[in-house]
Each structure stands twice: as structure tokens, then as C-alpha cells.
Design a protein around this motif. Structure first.
Motif, mmCIF file in Angstrom:
data_model
loop_
_atom_site.group_PDB
_atom_site.id
_atom_site.type_symbol
_atom_site.label_atom_id
_atom_site.label_comp_id
_atom_site.label_asym_id
_atom_site.label_seq_id
_atom_site.Cartn_x
_atom_site.Cartn_y
_atom_site.Cartn_z
ATOM 1 N N GLN A 98 -12.518 7.874 -12.627
ATOM 2 C CA GLN A 98 -11.300 8.144 -11.856
ATOM 3 C C GLN A 98 -11.237 6.966 -10.809
ATOM 4 O OE1 GLN A 98 -10.113 11.896 -9.944
ATOM 5 N NE2 GLN A 98 -11.346 12.703 -11.674
ATOM 6 N N PHE A 99 -12.625 6.680 -9.863
ATOM 7 C CA PHE A 99 -12.257 5.678 -8.997
ATOM 8 C C PHE A 99 -12.141 4.334 -9.648
ATOM 9 C CE2 PHE A 99 -15.120 2.639 -6.614
ATOM 10 C CZ PHE A 99 -14.505 2.720 -5.439
ATOM 11 N N GLU A 100 -12.778 4.214 -10.721
ATOM 12 C CA GLU A 100 -12.856 2.737 -11.375
ATOM 13 C C GLU A 100 -11.682 2.473 -11.953
ATOM 14 O OE1 GLU A 100 -15.934 3.115 -14.332
ATOM 15 O OE2 GLU A 100 -17.578 2.424 -12.919
ATOM 16 N N GLN A 101 -10.742 3.226 -12.548
ATOM 17 C CA GLN A 101 -9.555 3.278 -12.991
ATOM 18 C C GLN A 101 -8.493 3.048 -11.956
ATOM 19 O OE1 GLN A 101 -8.917 6.933 -15.257
ATOM 20 N NE2 GLN A 101 -9.858 6.424 -17.023
ATOM 21 N N GLN A 102 -8.756 3.876 -10.812
ATOM 22 C CA GLN A 102 -7.615 3.348 -9.511
ATOM 23 C C GLN A 102 -7.978 2.088 -9.154
ATOM 24 O OE1 GLN A 102 -7.956 5.392 -5.850
ATOM 25 N NE2 GLN A 102 -6.075 6.495 -6.464
ATOM 26 N N GLN A 103 -9.325 1.694 -9.080
ATOM 27 C CA GLN A 103 -9.646 0.232 -8.448
ATOM 28 C C GLN A 103 -8.766 -0.694 -9.324
ATOM 29 O OE1 GLN A 103 -10.856 -0.500 -5.512
ATOM 30 N NE2 GLN A 103 -10.553 1.656 -5.168
ATOM 31 N N MET A 104 -9.021 -0.591 -10.627
ATOM 32 C CA MET A 104 -8.151 -1.439 -11.496
ATOM 33 C C MET A 104 -6.721 -1.468 -11.312
ATOM 34 S SD MET A 104 -10.604 -0.683 -15.090
ATOM 35 C CE MET A 104 -9.437 -1.563 -16.068
ATOM 36 N N GLU A 105 -6.199 -0.365 -11.167
ATOM 37 C CA GLU A 105 -4.632 -0.093 -11.043
ATOM 38 C C GLU A 105 -4.338 -0.873 -9.770
ATOM 39 O OE1 GLU A 105 -1.465 3.379 -10.260
ATOM 40 O OE2 GLU A 105 -3.362 3.983 -11.248
ATOM 41 N N ILE A 106 -5.125 -0.873 -8.797
ATOM 42 C CA ILE A 106 -4.899 -1.312 -7.428
ATOM 43 C C ILE A 106 -5.064 -2.864 -7.566
ATOM 44 C CG2 ILE A 106 -5.677 -1.531 -5.039
ATOM 45 C CD1 ILE A 106 -6.504 1.460 -5.076
ATOM 46 N N ALA A 107 -5.960 -3.135 -8.156
ATOM 47 C CA ALA A 107 -6.142 -4.860 -8.389
ATOM 48 C C ALA A 107 -4.887 -5.407 -9.103
ATOM 49 C CB ALA A 107 -7.271 -4.755 -9.101
ATOM 50 N N ARG A 108 -4.364 -4.473 -10.193
ATOM 51 C CA ARG A 108 -3.273 -5.175 -11.242
ATOM 52 C C ARG A 108 -2.081 -5.145 -10.080
ATOM 53 N NH1 ARG A 108 -5.506 -2.024 -15.249
ATOM 54 N NH2 ARG A 108 -4.148 -0.125 -14.778
ATOM 55 N N ALA A 109 -1.870 -4.177 -9.335
ATOM 56 C CA ALA A 109 -0.827 -4.029 -8.416
ATOM 57 C C ALA A 109 -0.989 -5.199 -7.471
ATOM 58 C CB ALA A 109 -0.674 -2.759 -7.596
ATOM 59 N N LYS A 110 -1.958 -5.329 -6.683
ATOM 60 C CA LYS A 110 -1.927 -6.312 -5.766
ATOM 61 C C LYS A 110 -1.727 -7.835 -6.401
ATOM 62 C CE LYS A 110 -5.231 -4.367 -2.492
ATOM 63 N NZ LYS A 110 -6.566 -4.250 -2.042
ATOM 64 N N GLU A 111 -2.324 -8.005 -7.690
ATOM 65 C CA GLU A 111 -2.038 -9.229 -8.216
ATOM 66 C C GLU A 111 -0.530 -9.435 -8.590
ATOM 67 O OE1 GLU A 111 -3.225 -11.655 -12.480
ATOM 68 O OE2 GLU A 111 -3.863 -9.713 -12.002
ATOM 69 N N PHE A 112 0.178 -8.349 -8.836
ATOM 70 C CA PHE A 112 1.879 -8.445 -9.204
ATOM 71 C C PHE A 112 2.449 -8.645 -7.815
ATOM 72 C CE2 PHE A 112 5.990 -6.564 -9.378
ATOM 73 C CZ PHE A 112 6.347 -6.952 -10.461
ATOM 74 N N ILE A 113 1.946 -7.926 -6.755
ATOM 75 C CA ILE A 113 2.559 -8.324 -5.587
ATOM 76 C C ILE A 113 2.450 -9.723 -5.151
ATOM 77 C CG2 ILE A 113 2.631 -7.543 -2.979
ATOM 78 C CD1 ILE A 113 1.734 -4.987 -4.037
ATOM 79 N N GLN A 114 1.389 -10.028 -5.257
ATOM 80 C CA GLN A 114 0.852 -11.512 -4.727
ATOM 81 C C GLN A 114 1.818 -12.628 -5.607
ATOM 82 O OE1 GLN A 114 -3.183 -12.630 -4.906
ATOM 83 N NE2 GLN A 114 -3.053 -14.209 -3.396
ATOM 84 N N ARG A 115 2.007 -12.308 -6.973
ATOM 85 C CA ARG A 115 2.859 -13.128 -7.723
ATOM 86 C C ARG A 115 4.184 -13.288 -7.343
ATOM 87 N NH1 ARG A 115 0.178 -11.064 -12.238
ATOM 88 N NH2 ARG A 115 2.338 -10.484 -12.741
ATOM 89 N N ASN A 116 4.782 -11.980 -7.213
ATOM 90 C CA ASN A 116 6.260 -11.997 -7.196
ATOM 91 C C ASN A 116 6.565 -11.626 -5.634
ATOM 92 O OD1 ASN A 116 6.994 -11.628 -10.024
ATOM 93 N ND2 ASN A 116 5.168 -10.360 -9.742
ATOM 94 N N ILE A 117 5.937 -11.742 -4.858
ATOM 95 C CA ILE A 117 6.668 -11.092 -3.174
ATOM 96 C C ILE A 117 7.452 -12.293 -2.704
ATOM 97 C CG2 ILE A 117 4.746 -12.091 -1.878
ATOM 98 C CD1 ILE A 117 6.789 -8.894 -1.551
ATOM 99 N N VAL A 118 7.183 -13.582 -3.290
ATOM 100 C CA VAL A 118 7.946 -15.036 -2.623
ATOM 101 C C VAL A 118 9.111 -15.281 -3.466
ATOM 102 C CG1 VAL A 118 6.001 -15.615 -1.606
ATOM 103 C CG2 VAL A 118 6.182 -16.289 -3.788
ATOM 104 N N ARG A 119 9.160 -14.767 -4.578
ATOM 105 C CA ARG A 119 10.318 -14.876 -5.626
ATOM 106 C C ARG A 119 11.405 -13.986 -5.119
ATOM 107 N NH1 ARG A 119 7.603 -15.513 -11.741
ATOM 108 N NH2 ARG A 119 5.791 -16.928 -10.986
ATOM 109 N N ALA A 120 12.619 -14.811 -5.169
ATOM 110 C CA ALA A 120 13.907 -14.071 -4.608
ATOM 111 C C ALA A 120 14.240 -12.906 -5.888
ATOM 112 C CB ALA A 120 15.091 -15.045 -4.584
ATOM 113 N N SER A 121 14.059 -13.402 -7.289
ATOM 114 C CA SER A 121 14.460 -12.402 -8.231
ATOM 115 C C SER A 121 13.471 -11.388 -8.343
ATOM 116 C CB SER A 121 14.591 -13.210 -9.519
ATOM 117 O OG SER A 121 13.157 -13.898 -9.779
ATOM 118 N N THR A 122 12.351 -11.362 -7.803
ATOM 119 C CA THR A 122 11.282 -10.238 -8.069
ATOM 120 C C THR A 122 11.061 -9.681 -6.774
ATOM 121 O OG1 THR A 122 9.535 -11.857 -8.221
ATOM 122 C CG2 THR A 122 10.581 -11.276 -10.295
ATOM 123 N N THR A 123 11.361 -10.315 -5.807
ATOM 124 C CA THR A 123 10.606 -9.878 -4.552
ATOM 125 C C THR A 123 10.995 -8.048 -4.258
ATOM 126 O OG1 THR A 123 10.681 -10.139 -2.048
ATOM 127 C CG2 THR A 123 12.764 -10.257 -2.977
#
Length: 639
Positions: free
Chosen positions: A265-290
Motif C-alpha cells: 500500500q505504501f509503495e503504491q501510494q508513493q508511486m501515485e504521489i510521484a505521478r501526481a507531482k510530476e503532472f502538477i509540475q508539468r501543467n501548473i504554469v500552462r493556462a490551458s491545464t492550470t
């Protein structure tokens, strides 16, 4: 009904927190085992429950009129009375009631009372009422109950005039246990009750506690005992309590499953958190995806995090090895007699231990097991017969009381003085593996706990690299985790072992043979402790026509026949292992040849086909022969 409940109990010793928000519920008739490594806070929790210590936080709720019995670890009974007087004192209300009944009997026989019909009727009614109370409270059985408990705990001959002050420390502890059992409290709390009990007494105590009508909370390092007695395990780890609704073996399985599930459960959640952080970092500055990124960020902030599985507790780490291999015959005793100052404890001791065996020496307390080990290592002279060591045999001896340790030395010097050519760094590394770290190495041996002395003695034993280990109660003072590590190390040891132990879990895991020692000789059983018990049960169920027939005959002829039978047994087992390897190799060869025959280039080559077909036939014939021999040998062993 709930007898006792702890609510968020916390306890500090100085700045160190021992217990943290401990919650424990004890129901009526429940049997609970409290486990944890040394220093986890088990005894501290028991002292808080019994009112000997006050918690720093939290509270304890007890049922109304709860009676509680408590046996502290190694706590002896101190009294100026005799053994029997002390046990009788538990039943003083019944004794007083019995005196009342005797007085009423005298009144009923008094002519003046007989002449007064109303008075006689009053006395008789009172007598009937008190008689019923006396019977219900065990007035007709408490004497036999006292005798039964004392005999069960190895006080076979109770002398009314034996003063408690003359007993040894171990006997006083057993007597304190006997008193607790006779009092029959609603909640019986026992801290290491199996100390100072031999296997017979342990078996009796298990049976007594299995049928005990009150609730039990017990701390014990005896895993076999826990499996037999308790139905719930509470583990103290890092100051917190976790409950498992099972015995000790079930607890081990459940905990492993829970740890594995939690890690996933811990490893799966850590992977999920890493993917979410990566998505946020990529899309937070774009107007269309912010907006999507911001929504993902809010979801991440609200996520309930799975805690990482706690790191393993500090544990000892070591392995035993040998400098040189011994001959096949390692140790032989012929018509040996052992004892002190010319007085024999046991005689006609005959056995032969061969290389690679792990032999358990069993027998009742006082029969001379430790004396035999000391005679083998040369600390005591034999009183008759002789001991013969085999070729290249070197002995490593672990004494029960660690009397080989110098109390005036530091931990570091105790090891370094024996191995002065080793670097201090290497000595410290070894001590670190046995949990002596930092300033611990400068502790005086005299100031060490029983568990620390045991670990230091094991460190010295490991460095000897002897090919015959003689161990006297090696699991004493070790917590359960350390016992399991010791078992693993000894199972991988390439030498020979002779050991004495009351730890039946350890006996079952370690023994390949049991030698039973009695005052009149030895008897050998090829197998572990459970097998030994089965054989004893079979022997006990067989009809005995003559007293002399029931005794084991320690004569040389039966000894040699037994030795030859064991040799043939080992030879069969070794041949079976060889056959299994040959069968596997033959099956691999057949698969390979069949694969070659299926190749087009081989199929078109008549000579190659013929050679492979002949080879295939030979391998199949050999395989049939191996299988036939394997079946025959396994059937012989089963018989």
C-alpha cells in the motif's frame, strides 16, 4: 464482561518514552500473551496494571471487586512459615469456617441443646447453611489441591516443617507461582512464569492454565508455552500495542502478512504521489491545464497518507563457523558415571555422537544434565567409565550462568583479551553485531543484564570457531527475536551440537536426536522433541508385565544395535537425496534429447537420430531404476 481496560497509557523514564498511548482490553476468561523484544516495556506495563507504577498519562478501568494475582519476574516468596503453612494461609477463611462447623457439631451433641427443640433446629439450620457454603467454596478439596499444585511445580515431597527461608531462589519463585495459582484470582498476571521449571513442570502448568476459569495475562519468551496457552497476542513495539486474535504461531503469520500488505500500500501510494507531482509540475504554469493541475494539487493535499512500515528493531546478527572439520565419530561416552565429591547423580551413560548431529540432552531437574556437560568439557572429573573425543574435535562451551565471563572486565576487554591480535575495529564490529554499540563496550560485565551477558557469551563462542558446540540453556535471557536468530545461525552451522534446553520450540527446531538422561543411564530417540514425546506416550500406553521390563536397558549390545540402526537410517536418507538429484538430471537429459530429435536437421540425419534414440533409451532405463530405488527407500523410512 470486561475485567480491565487501559486507556492511552503512556510512560517515560527520564526523557525516553517507554509506552505510548497503550490500549489493552482484558475480557472475562481471556488468555492473552504479551510479547515484545527486551526493553519494549512489557514488565513496565504489568507494573502499571497492578498499581506498582503510576502512568504519566492515561488511566486504567477495573471491574467491581476484581481480584488480581501477580507474579513478577524472578520474584521469590519470602516467608517465615513452612511451605505447607504458607499454602494453607490462602484458605484461612475455609479453615475458620471448618472450625465453626466443628463447634456447631459439638453444640448439636450437647444434651441441653438436644432438649431444646427450637434451639436444636436453629443450630441444625445454621450447620446446613455453613456446610453448603463450605462445600461450594472447596472445603473438602483444598488439601488435595495444595498437594496437586506443589507436586505439579516440582515439590514432590512436601514436608510440613520445611521452612521457606531454606529454599533456593528458583524454588521460592516456583512457590510464589504456586501461591498465585491456588488463590485463583479473576485476573492472573504472570511475568515469565516458566523460569525455573523443567519440561515436566512446564507441561503441567500448561494444562492447569488451559482449564483455568479466570483470565490470564502472561509475558513469556517460551513460544511453545504461548502456543499451548494463549488465544490472543498483544505485541509491544516502539511503545505501542497491537492485538492479534491468535496464538504465537498465528501471530507470526498474521504480522508478516500485515507488514507485506502495508508495504505494498505504501509503495503504491508513493508511486501515485510521484505521478501526481510530476503532472502538477508539468501543467501548473500552462493556462490551458492550470485548473486541472490545481485540482490535482488539492486532491494530493487531502490524501490520507499510508505510513511507511517501521524499520526493524535492532537485532543481533551473527553466524557460527568452524576452523577445521572433525572426524566422523565426534564424542563417545562409555559406562560413564557423573556426580560430585564421589556421589553419583547418574551412571551407565553410553552414547556416540557423530559429525553433523544436533543432539538434545533431556531429563528431569537434578538428574545431572549440566553436570554431564561440565564432565565432557573437563570442568568436573568423571566418577567412572570414560569419554572419548574424536579426531580433530575442538569444543566450544556455553555455560548456563555465563560463569566464564570475568565480572571485573569491560565488555570490550572480555572479548579483546581472548583475541589480542584482532584490531579494535574488528572487535567493535563483532560487539556491534551483538548490540554492544558506542559506550556500551565500556560497561563492566558485572553491570550487564542477563540478556546482555548471554549475547556477550555468544560473541565469544562464535569467535572460537569450534567444530563441537556444547550449549547449556543457550536461549535463557534471550528475547523471542534473538532466539529465532540463534536458531537460524545454529541450523546453518557446519559442525556438531550437543545442547540442554527447556525451550521446547527451540528443541523441536534444532534436535535431530534426543538423548534422555536418567539416574540409571541414557536412551536415544532419533527425531525432535515432538517425536520424543510421541514415543514416550506410546511407551506409557503399552502394558507393563514386569517392573524390570519397563526400564530401558542401557547395555552395550542394545546401544550398539541402536547406533547401527541410526547409521543405516542416515545412509538411506543420503541415498534418497542422491537419487533425487539423479532423477532430476535424467529428466533434464530426456527433455534435451527429445528437443534435439525434433530439430529438422537431426531428423534428416539417420545416424544422429539412431545415436540419440539409443541414448534416450539408456537414460529412460536408468531413470526407471532410480525411481524404483527411490520408492523402495522412502517406503522403508516410512515404516
Amino acid at each position: 464482561m470486561i475485567l480491565l481496560q487501559t486507556n492511552n497509557i503512556s510512560k517515560y523514564f527520564g526523557a525516553k518514552q517507554i509506552l505510548k498511548d497503550v490500549n489493552l482490553t482484558i475480557q472475562e476468561r481471556e488468555k492473552i500473551g504479551l510479547v515484545g523484544v527486551n526493553g519494549a516495556g512489557k514488565s513496565t506495563l504489568l507494573k502499571i496494571i497492578t498499581g506498582q507504577l503510576a502512568p504519566d498519562a492515561g488511566n486504567i478501568m477495573r471491574s467491581h471487586n476484581l481480584t488480581l494475582g501477580y507474579l513478577a519476574q524472578d520474584s521469590g516468596l519470602e516467608s517465615s512459615r513452612t511451605i505447607y503453612e504458607e499454602m494453607l494461609s490462602i484458605f484461612q477463611p475455609l479453615i475458620d469456617l471448618e472450625h465453626q462447623l466443628r463447634k456447631l457439631e459439638e453444640q448439636m451433641g450437647d444434651p441441653r441443646v438436644k432438649a431444646d427443640q427450637a434451639e436444636l433446629e436453629r443450630v441444625m439450620k445454621q450447620y446446613d447453611r455453613l456446610s453448603e457454603t463450605f462445600r461450594e467454596q472447596g472445603g473438602y478439596s483444598y488439601h488435595s489441591l495444595i498437594r496437586g499444585v506443589l507436586q505439579g511445580l516440582d515439590f514432590p515431597e512436601v514436608d510440613d516443617h520445611s521452612p521457606i527461608s531454606m529454599l533456593s531462589g528458583g524454588q521460592k519463585t516456583r512457590l510464589a507461582l504456586a501461591k498465585n495459582l491456588l488463590q485463583k484470582p479473576d485476573l492472573l498476571i504472570l511475568d515469565e512464569p516458566t523460569n525455573y521449571l523443567d519440561i515436566r513442570s512446564l507441561t503441567w502448568l500448561e494444562q492447569f492454565l488451559q482449564t483455568y476459569t479466570g483470565a490470564i495475562l502472561v509475558v513469556s519468551h517460551d513460544r511453545y508455552f504461548l502456543d499451548k496457552v494463549v488465544t490472543k497476542i498483544v505485541e509491544l513495539e516502539y511503545g505501542q500495542a497491537t492485538t492479534y486474535p491468535t496464538n504465537y504461531s498465528g501471530f507470526i503469520d498474521l504480522k508478516a502478512q500485515q507488514q507485506e500488505s502495508l508495504l505494498k500500500q505504501f509503495e503504491q501510494q508513493q508511486m501515485e504521489i510521484a505521478r501526481a507531482k510530476e503532472f502538477i509540475q508539468r501543467n501548473i504554469v500552462r493556462a490551458s491545464t492550470t485548473k486541472r493541475a490545481q485540482s490535482r494539487l488539492k486532491a494530493l493535499e487531502k490524501m490520507e497518507l499510508v505510513e511507511a512500515p517501521v524499520a526493524k528493531q535492532r537485532q543481533i546478527h551473527f553466524s557460527f563457523d568452524i576452523k577445521i572439520k572433525s572426524g566422523n565419530d565426534v564424542l563417545q561416552a562409555v559406562d560413564l558415571a557423573i556426580g560430585y565429591h564421589g556421589t553419583p547423580l547418574a551412571k551407565d551413560i553410553n552414547f556416540l555422537i557423530e559429525r553433523g548431529e544436533s543432539v538434545a540432552l533431556l531429563g528431569p531437574n537434578g538428574v545431572g544434565k549440566s553436570t554431564l556437560l561440565k564432565t565432557i568439557v573437563g570442568e568436573l572429573p568423571s566418577l567412572g567409565g570414560y569419554i572419548r573425543k574424536g579426531t580433530n574435535v575442538s569444543i566450544g562451551y556455553y555455560a548456563q550462568q555465563q560463569e566464564k565471563l570475568d565480572p571485573q572486565k569491560t565488555v570490550l576487554d572480555e572479548l579483546w583479551d581472548d583475541y589480542p591480535l584482532m584490531d579494535e575495529r574488528d572487535i567493535r564490529t563483532i560487539l556491534g553485531n551483538f548490540l554492544f554499540r558506542g559506550d556500551d563496550v565500556y560497561k563492566k560485565v558485572a553491570d550487564l543484564s542477563g540478556g546482555e551477558k548471554a549475547r556477550l557469551a555468544l560473541a565469544k563462542l562464535m569467535l572460537q570457531k569450534a567444530n563441537l558446540l556444547i550449549l547449556d540453556e543457550p536461549t535463557n535471557h534471550l528475547d523471542i527475536l534473538s532466539r529465532e536468530i540463534l536458531e537460524s545461525s545454529l541450523l546453518d552451522y557446519p559442525g556438531t551440537i550437543l545442547f540442554v534446553s527447556h525451550d521446547r520450540y527451540f528443541l523441536n527446531k534444532m534436535a535431530t536426536r534426543v538423548i534422555e538422561l536418567s539416574a540409571n543411564g541414557t536412551e536415544s530417540f532419533l527425531g525432535n522433541y515432538d517425536y520424543y514425546q510421541e514415543k514416550l506416550a506410546e511407551r506409557g500406553s503399552q502394558p507393563q508385565t514386569k517392573k524390570e521390563d519397563a526400564k530401558p536397558q542401557p547395555g552395550k549390545q542394545s546401544y550398539l544395535e541402536n547406533k547401527e540402526q541410526q547409521r543405516l537410517e542416515r545412509k538411506r536418507i543420503k541415498r534418497i537425496e542422491e537419487l533425487e538429484q539423479l532423477i532430476a538430471a535424467s529428466e533434464d537429459k530426456i527433455s534435451f534429447i527429445n528437443g534435439e530429435l525434433e530439430k529438422p536437421e537431426v531428423a534428416q540425419n539417420y545416424t544422429a537420430c539412431l545415436q540419440l534414440s539409443e541414448e534416450l533409451s539408456q537414460v529412460k532405463t536408468a531413470l526407471d531404476s532410480y525411481l524404483e530405488e527411490w520408492v523402495s527407500l522412502t517406503e522403508e523410512i516410512e515404516k
